[in-house]
Enzyme design. Structure first.
Site, PDB file in Angstrom:
ATOM      1  N   ASP A  64       0.878  -1.172   0.000  1.00  6.37           N
ATOM      2  CA  ASP A  64       0.000   0.000   0.000  1.00  6.37           C
ATOM      3  C   ASP A  64       0.914   1.220   0.000  1.00  6.37           C
ATOM      4  OD1 ASP A  64      -2.274   1.671   0.239  1.00  6.37           O
ATOM      5  OD2 ASP A  64      -1.968   1.767   2.407  1.00  6.37           O
ATOM      6  N   GLU A  79      -1.464  -1.250  -4.849  1.00  2.22           N
ATOM      7  CA  GLU A  79      -2.670  -0.446  -5.073  1.00  2.22           C
ATOM      8  C   GLU A  79      -2.440   0.546  -6.199  1.00  2.22           C
ATOM      9  OE1 GLU A  79      -5.281   2.833  -2.671  1.00  2.22           O
ATOM     10  OE2 GLU A  79      -4.674   1.054  -1.563  1.00  2.22           O
ATOM     11  N   ASP A 136      -2.275   1.193   7.385  1.00  2.00           N
ATOM     12  CA  ASP A 136      -1.491   0.950   6.170  1.00  2.00           C
ATOM     13  C   ASP A 136      -1.218  -0.540   5.986  1.00  2.00           C
ATOM     14  OD1 ASP A 136      -1.135   3.752   5.427  1.00  2.00           O
ATOM     15  OD2 ASP A 136       0.106   3.878   7.223  1.00  2.00           O
TER      16      ASP A 136
END
Length: 182
Positions: free
Chosen positions: A7, A69, A141
């Site tokens: 991420d 992502e 996160d």
């Protein structure tokens, strides 16, 4: 198979490692790569810390695949550019390490993990904790990174099977118009 979820973030990049055996998922590790020690205006140093941090995670856990992502346009274009550079540093480290990289949107990850695309960070944390039977909630996160790894564990096998049957044209990146992707 061992999957590394990333991420990306300029201040904190979340990472997660899962072992996948058919439908079974086993938590291996998760955490964040922090660039907060670097002075605020030192973008190249922050990108170096992300690149090196992702490389260290890959050497330590030896994943066979990665999922990252996809960054969408935010309200602030400058923030989007900075986030894109952090994502680029993470992806460069993954590719330099020889990992195949799958990309998923936040919406895809939320649907795969929580069941709907409007899930909050807290809902993602709670579902990841339940799915992986974790003793406590992961950080925000790390939870997103775990969600990306879970998404790839479920979707990756299906996409691989489809690509063996019919040639799939990889869609490079979405095009944006007024904040929407097409």
């Amino acid at each position: 198979m061992r999957i590394l979820g990333i991420d990306p973030g300029l201040q904190r990049t979340g990472f997660a490692v899962l072992d996948v055996d058919g439908p079974r998922l086993r938590y291996v590790a998760s955490g964040t790569i922090s660039t907060l020690e670097a002075p605020r205006g030192e973008l190249p140093l922050r990108l170096k810390l992300i690149f090196e941090g992702v490389g260290e995670v890959m050497r330590r856990y030896e994943p066979q695949a990665a999922s990252v992502e996809i960054v969408f346009v935010n309200v602030n274009p400058q923030s989007t550019l900075l986030l894109g550079q952090a994502r680029g540093a993470a992806m460069a480290a993954l590719v330099a390490g020889g990992l195949p990289v799958a990309e998923y949107t936040a919406l895809q990850m939320k649907k795969a993990v929580v069941g709907h695309g409007l899930a909050t960070k807290a809902q993602i944390q709670q579902m990841v904790q339940r799915l992986l039977v974790l003793p406590q909630l992961p950080g925000k996160d790390a939870a997103d990174a775990l969600g990306l790894a879970i998404t790839h564990a479920h979707a990756g096998a299906s996409l691989a099977a489809l690509s063996r049957v019919t040639p799939l044209a990889r869609r490079a990146h979405a095009q944006y118009k007024r904040g929407r992707s097409y």
